[in-house]
Design an enzyme around this catalytic site. Sequence first.
Site, short mmCIF file in Angstrom:
data_model
loop_
_atom_site.label_atom_id
_atom_site.label_comp_id
_atom_site.label_asym_id
_atom_site.label_seq_id
_atom_site.Cartn_x
_atom_site.Cartn_y
_atom_site.Cartn_z
CB SER A 1 -4.00 -6.98 3.82
OG SER A 1 -3.72 -5.71 3.51
CE LYS B 1 -13.13 -7.69 3.50
NZ LYS B 1 -12.60 -6.79 2.38
CG HIS C 1 -1.79 -1.14 1.37
ND1 HIS C 1 -2.04 -1.81 2.59
CD2 HIS C 1 -2.76 -1.28 0.51
CE1 HIS C 1 -3.21 -2.53 2.24
NE2 HIS C 1 -3.29 -2.53 1.01
#
Length: 151
Positions: free
Chosen positions: A127, A41, A17
Amino acid sequence: MKKAVFPGSFDPLTLGHTDIIDRALPLFDEIILAIGTNSSKKYMFSLQERLHFLKETYKNESKIKVDTYSGLTIDYCKSQDAAFILRGLRNAQDLEFEKSIGQTNYKMSGIDSDFLLSSSGKAHISSTVVRDVMQHNGNYEFMVPDVVKKK
Ligand code: ADP
């Protein structure tokens, strides 16, 4: 003023990122790092922790703002007067996935997506991989910024 939204889960923030964010900085006047919240989520890190990762890493960067949003990314962009969505591309799967979303977003709103390719040596970082290594007590530190190492 050229304003972009970089949307993501950042669960956690990785050097993949930051590679994209750092290289996008000269291209825009402002970049909003926007954590999309999705109640269905499951996340490894709480929203507060994910906000902290972003705010701490970019605390000295005046062009960066950090925020959260729910709903459609294009609606959030409109609310912020941002004309661009920034995304990173690691591989062909990312491209295929992003292509349909980017084209749909443009059709719906006229908001365009800008893509930057991962720097060489960063495309393997995600991630998902970081979380997996963390859960199994492996060495994840070479994939994350300092603020995540302290977790
Ligand atoms: P999302 O769940 O929306 O994909 P992520 O936090 O996983 O959220 O990713 C946010 C953005 O960062 C996406 O555009 C993703 O492709 C990009 N990204 C993540 N890791 C990398 C990497 N290693 N190289 C380039 N872009 C990356």
